[in-house]
Design an enzyme around this catalytic site. Sequence first.
Site, PDB file in Angstrom:
ATOM      1  N   GLU A   1      46.956 112.739  -5.672  1.00  0.00           N
ATOM      2  CA  GLU A   1      47.346 114.113  -6.340  1.00  0.00           C
ATOM      3  C   GLU A   1      47.444 113.976  -7.937  1.00  0.00           C
ATOM      4  O   GLU A   1      47.965 114.740  -8.454  1.00  0.00           O
ATOM      5  CB  GLU A   1      48.736 114.527  -5.993  1.00  0.00           C
ATOM      6  CG  GLU A   1      48.775 114.554  -4.184  1.00  0.00           C
ATOM      7  CD  GLU A   1      49.964 115.123  -3.883  1.00  0.00           C
ATOM      8  OE1 GLU A   1      50.517 116.298  -3.982  1.00  0.00           O
ATOM      9  OE2 GLU A   1      50.776 114.235  -3.026  1.00  0.00           O
TER      10      GLU A   1
ATOM     11  N   SER B   1      49.718 117.885  -0.788  1.00  0.00           N
ATOM     12  CA  SER B   1      48.511 118.612  -1.149  1.00  0.00           C
ATOM     13  C   SER B   1      47.535 118.971  -0.103  1.00  0.00           C
ATOM     14  O   SER B   1      46.313 119.056  -0.502  1.00  0.00           O
ATOM     15  CB  SER B   1      47.757 118.335  -2.472  1.00  0.00           C
ATOM     16  OG  SER B   1      48.944 118.353  -3.685  1.00  0.00           O
TER      17      SER B   1
ATOM     18  N   TYR C   1      44.580 124.957  -4.995  1.00  0.00           N
ATOM     19  CA  TYR C   1      44.569 124.635  -6.407  1.00  0.00           C
ATOM     20  C   TYR C   1      43.237 125.231  -7.064  1.00  0.00           C
ATOM     21  O   TYR C   1      42.878 125.365  -7.967  1.00  0.00           O
ATOM     22  CB  TYR C   1      44.493 123.287  -6.515  1.00  0.00           C
ATOM     23  CG  TYR C   1      45.704 122.423  -5.976  1.00  0.00           C
ATOM     24  CD1 TYR C   1      47.006 122.862  -6.692  1.00  0.00           C
ATOM     25  CD2 TYR C   1      45.723 121.656  -4.889  1.00  0.00           C
ATOM     26  CE1 TYR C   1      48.089 122.230  -6.439  1.00  0.00           C
ATOM     27  CE2 TYR C   1      46.988 121.104  -4.734  1.00  0.00           C
ATOM     28  CZ  TYR C   1      48.141 121.350  -5.381  1.00  0.00           C
ATOM     29  OH  TYR C   1      49.316 120.761  -4.641  1.00  0.00           O
TER      30      TYR C   1
ATOM     31  N   ARG D   1      60.610 122.608  -2.224  1.00  0.00           N
ATOM     32  CA  ARG D   1      59.920 123.539  -1.592  1.00  0.00           C
ATOM     33  C   ARG D   1      59.684 123.011  -0.125  1.00  0.00           C
ATOM     34  O   ARG D   1      59.260 122.094   0.031  1.00  0.00           O
ATOM     35  CB  ARG D   1      58.436 123.909  -2.147  1.00  0.00           C
ATOM     36  CG  ARG D   1      57.915 124.989  -1.918  1.00  0.00           C
ATOM     37  CD  ARG D   1      56.364 125.388  -2.354  1.00  0.00           C
ATOM     38  NE  ARG D   1      55.749 124.407  -1.241  1.00  0.00           N
ATOM     39  CZ  ARG D   1      54.752 123.464  -1.666  1.00  0.00           C
ATOM     40  NH1 ARG D   1      54.660 123.455  -3.343  1.00  0.00           N
ATOM     41  NH2 ARG D   1      53.929 123.023  -0.880  1.00  0.00           N
TER      42      ARG D   1
ATOM     43  N   ASP E   1      57.657 123.938   3.595  1.00  0.00           N
ATOM     44  CA  ASP E   1      56.649 124.806   4.158  1.00  0.00           C
ATOM     45  C   ASP E   1      56.922 124.846   5.709  1.00  0.00           C
ATOM     46  O   ASP E   1      57.402 123.904   6.475  1.00  0.00           O
ATOM     47  CB  ASP E   1      55.243 123.993   3.930  1.00  0.00           C
ATOM     48  CG  ASP E   1      55.185 123.820   2.627  1.00  0.00           C
ATOM     49  OD1 ASP E   1      55.482 124.607   1.795  1.00  0.00           O
ATOM     50  OD2 ASP E   1      54.277 122.710   2.380  1.00  0.00           O
TER      51      ASP E   1
ATOM     52  N   GLU F   1      56.952 120.374   6.326  1.00  0.00           N
ATOM     53  CA  GLU F   1      57.634 119.341   5.406  1.00  0.00           C
ATOM     54  C   GLU F   1      58.458 119.823   4.476  1.00  0.00           C
ATOM     55  O   GLU F   1      58.343 121.467   4.088  1.00  0.00           O
ATOM     56  CB  GLU F   1      56.348 118.434   4.934  1.00  0.00           C
ATOM     57  CG  GLU F   1      55.229 119.406   4.160  1.00  0.00           C
ATOM     58  CD  GLU F   1      54.022 118.732   3.647  1.00  0.00           C
ATOM     59  OE1 GLU F   1      54.193 117.716   2.556  1.00  0.00           O
ATOM     60  OE2 GLU F   1      52.885 119.120   4.089  1.00  0.00           O
TER      61      GLU F   1
ATOM     62  N   ASN G   1      58.756 119.121   0.061  1.00  0.00           N
ATOM     63  CA  ASN G   1      58.202 118.684  -1.243  1.00  0.00           C
ATOM     64  C   ASN G   1      59.227 118.601  -2.439  1.00  0.00           C
ATOM     65  O   ASN G   1      59.865 119.556  -2.552  1.00  0.00           O
ATOM     66  CB  ASN G   1      56.891 119.433  -1.876  1.00  0.00           C
ATOM     67  CG  ASN G   1      56.065 119.596  -0.749  1.00  0.00           C
ATOM     68  OD1 ASN G   1      55.133 118.868  -0.639  1.00  0.00           O
ATOM     69  ND2 ASN G   1      56.056 120.679   0.024  1.00  0.00           N
TER      70      ASN G   1
ATOM     71  N   GLY H   1      54.207 121.346  -6.983  1.00  0.00           N
ATOM     72  CA  GLY H   1      53.119 121.575  -8.106  1.00  0.00           C
ATOM     73  C   GLY H   1      53.651 122.718  -9.086  1.00  0.00           C
ATOM     74  O   GLY H   1      54.432 123.488  -8.748  1.00  0.00           O
TER      75      GLY H   1
END
Length: 325
Positions: free
Chosen positions: A37, A165, A231, A270, A272, A285, A287, A291
Amino acid sequence: MSVSTPHSDSGYAQLFSTVAPEDFGRVAVLYGGKSAEREVSLKSGQACLHALRDAGVNAFGIDVGDDLLELLRTEKFDRAFIVLHGRGGEDGSMQGLLECMGIPYTGSGILASALAMDKLRTKQVWQSLGIATPAHAVLASEADCIYASTELGFPLIVKPAHEGSSIGMAKVSSVEELIVAWQAASSYDSQVLVEQWIQGPEFTVATLRGQMLPAIALGTPHTFYDYDAKYIANDTQYRIPCGLDAARERELIDLCARACEAIGIAGWGRVDVMQDEQGRFWLLEVNTAPGMTDHSLVPMAAAAAGLDFQQLVLAILADSLEARG
Protein backbone atom coordinates in the site's frame (compact mmCIF):
# COMPACT_ATOMS: atom_id res chain seq x y z
CA MET A 1 -16.61 10.08 -7.82
CA SER A 2 -20.01 11.19 -6.56
CA VAL A 3 -20.59 12.42 -3.01
CA SER A 4 -23.94 13.48 -1.62
CA THR A 5 -24.27 16.64 0.44
CA PRO A 6 -22.90 16.09 3.96
CA HIS A 7 -24.54 17.31 7.12
CA SER A 8 -23.01 18.64 10.32
CA ASP A 9 -24.10 17.99 13.90
CA SER A 10 -23.26 20.14 16.91
CA GLY A 11 -22.88 16.89 18.88
CA TYR A 12 -19.47 16.49 17.22
CA ALA A 13 -18.10 19.74 18.68
CA GLN A 14 -15.83 17.89 21.13
CA LEU A 15 -13.88 16.41 18.21
CA PHE A 16 -12.32 19.75 17.32
CA SER A 17 -8.80 20.20 18.65
CA THR A 18 -8.26 23.13 21.02
CA VAL A 19 -4.51 22.52 21.21
CA ALA A 20 -2.31 25.39 20.04
CA PRO A 21 -0.12 24.29 17.09
CA GLU A 22 3.10 25.02 18.98
CA ASP A 23 2.02 22.74 21.85
CA PHE A 24 2.42 19.68 19.63
CA GLY A 25 6.15 20.35 19.39
CA ARG A 26 7.96 18.93 16.39
CA VAL A 27 5.92 16.27 14.61
CA ALA A 28 7.22 13.52 12.32
CA VAL A 29 4.69 12.33 9.73
CA LEU A 30 5.55 8.68 8.98
CA TYR A 31 4.37 7.58 5.55
CA GLY A 32 5.37 5.57 2.48
CA GLY A 33 6.98 2.41 3.83
CA LYS A 34 7.55 -0.82 1.94
CA SER A 35 4.13 -2.49 2.03
CA ALA A 36 1.92 -3.16 -0.98
CA GLU A 37 0.00 0.00 0.00
CA ARG A 38 3.03 2.28 -0.34
CA GLU A 39 1.63 4.45 -3.14
CA VAL A 40 -1.57 5.17 -1.20
CA SER A 41 0.44 5.95 1.93
CA LEU A 42 2.62 8.42 0.03
CA LYS A 43 -0.49 10.36 -1.02
CA SER A 44 -2.02 10.16 2.46
CA GLY A 45 1.19 11.28 4.11
CA GLN A 46 1.71 14.26 1.83
CA ALA A 47 -1.89 15.40 2.41
CA CYS A 48 -1.53 15.15 6.19
CA LEU A 49 1.86 16.85 6.18
CA HIS A 50 0.59 19.80 4.15
CA ALA A 51 -2.47 20.14 6.42
CA LEU A 52 -0.35 20.18 9.57
CA ARG A 53 2.08 22.73 8.16
CA ASP A 54 -0.76 24.94 6.94
CA ALA A 55 -2.18 24.83 10.48
CA GLY A 56 1.12 26.10 11.88
CA VAL A 57 2.38 22.78 13.26
CA ASN A 58 6.14 22.22 13.10
CA ALA A 59 5.88 19.04 11.01
CA PHE A 60 8.21 17.19 8.69
CA GLY A 61 7.89 13.97 6.73
CA ILE A 62 9.75 10.66 6.91
CA ASP A 63 9.32 8.24 4.00
CA VAL A 64 9.90 5.08 6.02
CA GLY A 65 12.68 2.95 4.59
CA ASP A 66 15.77 1.02 5.62
CA ASP A 67 17.27 4.12 7.25
CA LEU A 68 14.34 4.57 9.67
CA LEU A 69 16.24 3.65 12.85
CA GLU A 70 19.01 6.09 12.02
CA LEU A 71 16.48 8.85 11.34
CA LEU A 72 14.65 8.16 14.58
CA ARG A 73 17.95 8.46 16.44
CA THR A 74 19.17 11.62 14.73
CA GLU A 75 15.96 13.58 14.12
CA LYS A 76 14.64 15.29 17.21
CA PHE A 77 10.84 15.27 17.38
CA ASP A 78 8.15 15.12 20.03
CA ARG A 79 5.53 12.84 18.49
CA ALA A 80 4.75 10.82 15.38
CA PHE A 81 1.74 11.02 13.09
CA ILE A 82 1.44 7.51 11.62
CA VAL A 83 -0.13 7.37 8.19
CA LEU A 84 1.56 4.17 7.05
CA HIS A 85 -0.87 1.68 5.53
CA GLY A 86 -0.35 -2.06 5.75
CA ARG A 87 2.51 -4.09 7.12
CA GLY A 88 5.38 -2.30 8.82
CA GLY A 89 3.23 0.60 9.96
CA GLU A 90 -0.32 -0.52 10.65
CA ASP A 91 0.45 -3.92 12.19
CA GLY A 92 1.89 -3.00 15.60
CA SER A 93 5.56 -3.10 14.64
CA MET A 94 5.96 0.68 14.26
CA GLN A 95 3.86 1.24 17.35
CA GLY A 96 6.13 -1.07 19.36
CA LEU A 97 9.27 0.66 18.09
CA LEU A 98 7.94 4.10 19.02
CA GLU A 99 6.87 2.90 22.47
CA CYS A 100 10.34 1.47 23.09
CA MET A 101 11.76 4.89 22.21
CA GLY A 102 9.24 6.73 24.37
CA ILE A 103 7.77 8.65 21.42
CA PRO A 104 4.00 9.38 21.52
CA TYR A 105 2.13 8.50 18.32
CA THR A 106 -1.30 8.71 16.74
CA GLY A 107 -3.81 5.90 16.48
CA SER A 108 -4.17 2.50 18.09
CA GLY A 109 -1.58 0.77 20.24
CA ILE A 110 0.45 -2.36 19.59
CA LEU A 111 -2.18 -5.03 20.29
CA ALA A 112 -5.09 -3.37 18.50
CA SER A 113 -2.91 -2.56 15.48
CA ALA A 114 -1.64 -6.14 15.23
CA LEU A 115 -5.11 -7.63 15.69
CA ALA A 116 -6.81 -5.37 13.17
CA MET A 117 -4.14 -6.07 10.55
CA ASP A 118 -4.81 -9.80 10.90
CA LYS A 119 -8.21 -10.38 9.29
CA LEU A 120 -8.44 -13.95 10.61
CA ARG A 121 -7.82 -13.07 14.26
CA THR A 122 -10.07 -10.03 14.03
CA LYS A 123 -12.87 -12.33 12.90
CA GLN A 124 -12.09 -14.80 15.68
CA VAL A 125 -12.34 -12.06 18.32
CA TRP A 126 -15.66 -10.87 16.92
CA GLN A 127 -17.02 -14.42 16.69
CA SER A 128 -16.04 -15.08 20.31
CA LEU A 129 -18.25 -12.13 21.32
CA GLY A 130 -21.16 -13.12 19.12
CA ILE A 131 -20.59 -10.22 16.69
CA ALA A 132 -21.66 -11.13 13.16
CA THR A 133 -18.94 -11.59 10.55
CA PRO A 134 -19.15 -13.74 7.38
CA ALA A 135 -18.33 -17.45 7.64
CA HIS A 136 -14.82 -18.16 6.44
CA ALA A 137 -12.07 -20.71 5.90
CA VAL A 138 -8.27 -20.55 5.67
CA LEU A 139 -6.66 -21.66 2.42
CA ALA A 140 -3.24 -23.30 2.22
CA SER A 141 -3.73 -25.86 -0.56
CA GLU A 142 -5.98 -26.88 -3.43
CA ALA A 143 -7.59 -29.39 -1.07
CA ASP A 144 -8.50 -26.50 1.25
CA CYS A 145 -10.12 -24.75 -1.70
CA ILE A 146 -12.25 -27.78 -2.49
CA TYR A 147 -13.24 -28.20 1.17
CA ALA A 148 -14.10 -24.50 1.56
CA SER A 149 -16.29 -24.53 -1.53
CA THR A 150 -18.23 -27.49 -0.10
CA GLU A 151 -18.65 -25.90 3.32
CA LEU A 152 -19.34 -22.30 2.28
CA GLY A 153 -20.85 -22.56 -1.20
CA PHE A 154 -20.51 -19.93 -3.92
CA PRO A 155 -19.98 -17.10 -4.58
CA LEU A 156 -17.01 -16.46 -2.29
CA ILE A 157 -14.44 -13.71 -1.84
CA VAL A 158 -10.73 -14.43 -1.41
CA LYS A 159 -8.51 -12.15 0.69
CA PRO A 160 -4.87 -12.07 1.78
CA ALA A 161 -5.13 -12.07 5.59
CA HIS A 162 -2.69 -9.20 6.18
CA GLU A 163 -3.25 -6.78 3.30
CA GLY A 164 -5.46 -3.69 3.01
CA SER A 165 -6.89 -1.53 0.21
CA SER A 166 -8.52 -4.67 -1.29
CA ILE A 167 -5.11 -5.77 -2.59
CA GLY A 168 -5.14 -9.39 -3.76
CA MET A 169 -8.90 -9.79 -3.34
CA ALA A 170 -11.13 -11.58 -5.84
CA LYS A 171 -14.72 -12.79 -6.10
CA VAL A 172 -15.04 -16.38 -7.31
CA SER A 173 -17.91 -18.60 -8.43
CA SER A 174 -16.26 -21.98 -9.01
CA VAL A 175 -13.58 -24.24 -7.55
CA GLU A 176 -11.34 -23.50 -10.53
CA GLU A 177 -11.65 -19.74 -9.97
CA LEU A 178 -11.08 -20.23 -6.25
CA ILE A 179 -7.81 -22.09 -6.80
CA VAL A 180 -6.54 -19.40 -9.17
CA ALA A 181 -7.56 -16.62 -6.74
CA TRP A 182 -5.93 -18.42 -3.80
CA GLN A 183 -2.69 -18.77 -5.75
CA ALA A 184 -2.78 -15.07 -6.69
CA ALA A 185 -3.52 -13.97 -3.11
CA SER A 186 -0.68 -16.18 -1.87
CA SER A 187 1.77 -13.94 -3.70
CA TYR A 188 0.89 -11.22 -1.20
CA ASP A 189 0.48 -13.27 1.96
CA SER A 190 1.21 -16.81 3.14
CA GLN A 191 -2.16 -16.79 4.92
CA VAL A 192 -5.24 -16.49 2.68
CA LEU A 193 -8.87 -16.28 3.76
CA VAL A 194 -12.01 -17.10 1.83
CA GLU A 195 -15.35 -15.73 3.02
CA GLN A 196 -18.99 -16.13 2.17
CA TRP A 197 -20.06 -13.47 -0.29
CA ILE A 198 -22.61 -11.09 1.24
CA GLN A 199 -24.95 -9.73 -1.42
CA GLY A 200 -26.12 -6.22 -0.63
CA PRO A 201 -24.98 -2.66 0.11
CA GLU A 202 -21.65 -1.84 1.76
CA PHE A 203 -21.21 0.72 4.52
CA THR A 204 -18.26 2.19 6.35
CA VAL A 205 -18.21 3.90 9.75
CA ALA A 206 -15.24 5.90 11.01
CA THR A 207 -14.31 6.50 14.63
CA LEU A 208 -12.48 9.58 15.86
CA ARG A 209 -11.39 10.27 19.44
CA GLY A 210 -13.88 7.78 20.86
CA GLN A 211 -16.88 8.91 18.80
CA MET A 212 -18.43 7.23 15.79
CA LEU A 213 -18.85 9.48 12.75
CA PRO A 214 -21.80 9.38 10.31
CA ALA A 215 -22.08 6.20 8.26
CA ILE A 216 -21.25 6.25 4.54
CA ALA A 217 -22.96 4.02 1.98
CA LEU A 218 -20.74 2.91 -0.90
CA GLY A 219 -21.79 2.26 -4.46
CA THR A 220 -19.65 1.05 -7.36
CA PRO A 221 -20.28 -0.56 -10.75
CA HIS A 222 -17.28 -2.81 -10.00
CA THR A 223 -17.84 -6.35 -8.70
CA PHE A 224 -16.89 -5.05 -5.25
CA TYR A 225 -15.25 -1.99 -3.68
CA ASP A 226 -11.79 -2.87 -5.02
CA TYR A 227 -8.51 -0.91 -5.22
CA ASP A 228 -9.53 0.90 -8.40
CA ALA A 229 -12.91 1.89 -6.96
CA LYS A 230 -11.22 3.14 -3.78
CA TYR A 231 -8.43 5.24 -5.23
CA ILE A 232 -8.74 5.75 -8.98
CA ALA A 233 -12.26 5.50 -10.40
CA ASN A 234 -14.53 8.53 -10.66
CA ASP A 235 -17.76 6.51 -10.83
CA THR A 236 -17.74 5.39 -7.19
CA GLN A 237 -20.69 6.78 -5.23
CA TYR A 238 -20.66 7.80 -1.56
CA ARG A 239 -23.90 8.62 0.27
CA ILE A 240 -23.96 10.72 3.44
CA PRO A 241 -26.58 10.39 4.94
CA CYS A 242 -26.25 6.71 4.17
CA GLY A 243 -29.91 6.08 3.28
CA LEU A 244 -30.80 3.90 6.28
CA ASP A 245 -33.63 5.00 8.54
CA ALA A 246 -32.59 6.43 11.91
CA ALA A 247 -33.06 3.17 13.83
CA ARG A 248 -31.08 1.04 11.38
CA GLU A 249 -28.27 3.60 11.15
CA ARG A 250 -28.10 3.65 14.95
CA GLU A 251 -27.92 -0.16 14.90
CA LEU A 252 -25.08 -0.01 12.36
CA ILE A 253 -23.12 2.60 14.31
CA ASP A 254 -23.57 0.75 17.60
CA LEU A 255 -22.34 -2.46 15.94
CA CYS A 256 -19.23 -0.67 14.67
CA ALA A 257 -18.60 0.81 18.11
CA ARG A 258 -18.73 -2.71 19.60
CA ALA A 259 -16.38 -3.95 16.88
CA CYS A 260 -13.85 -1.22 17.70
CA GLU A 261 -14.10 -1.80 21.43
CA ALA A 262 -13.54 -5.54 20.96
CA ILE A 263 -10.27 -4.94 19.10
CA GLY A 264 -9.16 -2.01 21.28
CA ILE A 265 -9.18 0.69 18.61
CA ALA A 266 -7.97 4.09 19.85
CA GLY A 267 -7.62 7.55 18.31
CA TRP A 268 -9.16 6.90 14.92
CA GLY A 269 -10.07 4.10 12.55
CA ARG A 270 -12.71 2.82 10.15
CA VAL A 271 -14.97 -0.24 10.13
CA ASP A 272 -16.29 -1.84 6.91
CA VAL A 273 -19.67 -3.58 6.93
CA MET A 274 -21.98 -5.38 4.49
CA GLN A 275 -25.77 -5.59 4.73
CA ASP A 276 -27.40 -8.70 3.30
CA GLU A 277 -30.71 -9.02 1.48
CA GLN A 278 -32.49 -9.68 4.79
CA GLY A 279 -31.14 -6.44 6.24
CA ARG A 280 -28.60 -8.04 8.59
CA PHE A 281 -25.20 -6.38 9.07
CA TRP A 282 -21.95 -8.34 8.72
CA LEU A 283 -18.58 -6.97 9.83
CA LEU A 284 -15.73 -7.27 7.33
CA GLU A 285 -12.69 -5.58 8.91
CA VAL A 286 -11.40 -2.59 10.84
CA ASN A 287 -8.62 -0.28 9.65
CA THR A 288 -6.39 1.46 12.21
CA ALA A 289 -4.62 3.86 9.79
CA PRO A 290 -7.14 4.42 6.98
CA GLY A 291 -6.44 6.28 3.77
CA MET A 292 -6.28 10.08 3.81
CA THR A 293 -6.29 10.74 0.04
CA ASP A 294 -8.78 12.78 -1.99
CA HIS A 295 -10.79 9.55 -2.50
CA SER A 296 -10.66 8.44 1.14
CA LEU A 297 -13.61 7.77 3.42
CA VAL A 298 -12.56 9.12 6.82
CA PRO A 299 -12.21 12.70 5.51
CA MET A 300 -15.71 12.39 4.00
CA ALA A 301 -17.17 11.20 7.29
CA ALA A 302 -15.37 13.96 9.17
CA ALA A 303 -16.78 16.54 6.76
CA ALA A 304 -20.26 15.22 7.49
CA ALA A 305 -19.51 15.82 11.18
CA GLY A 306 -18.41 19.39 10.46
CA LEU A 307 -14.61 18.96 10.33
CA ASP A 308 -12.60 19.96 7.30
CA PHE A 309 -9.44 18.03 6.41
CA GLN A 310 -7.12 20.24 8.44
CA GLN A 311 -9.37 19.99 11.51
CA LEU A 312 -9.51 16.20 11.10
CA VAL A 313 -5.72 15.90 10.98
CA LEU A 314 -5.37 18.13 14.05
CA ALA A 315 -7.96 16.05 15.92
CA ILE A 316 -6.05 12.85 15.15
CA LEU A 317 -2.81 14.45 16.29
CA ALA A 318 -4.39 15.88 19.45
CA ASP A 319 -5.26 12.36 20.56
CA SER A 320 -1.53 11.59 20.75
CA LEU A 321 -1.37 13.92 23.76
CA GLU A 322 -3.59 11.56 25.75
CA ALA A 323 -2.00 8.95 28.01
CA ARG A 324 -2.36 5.39 26.73
CA GLY A 325 -4.32 2.92 28.84
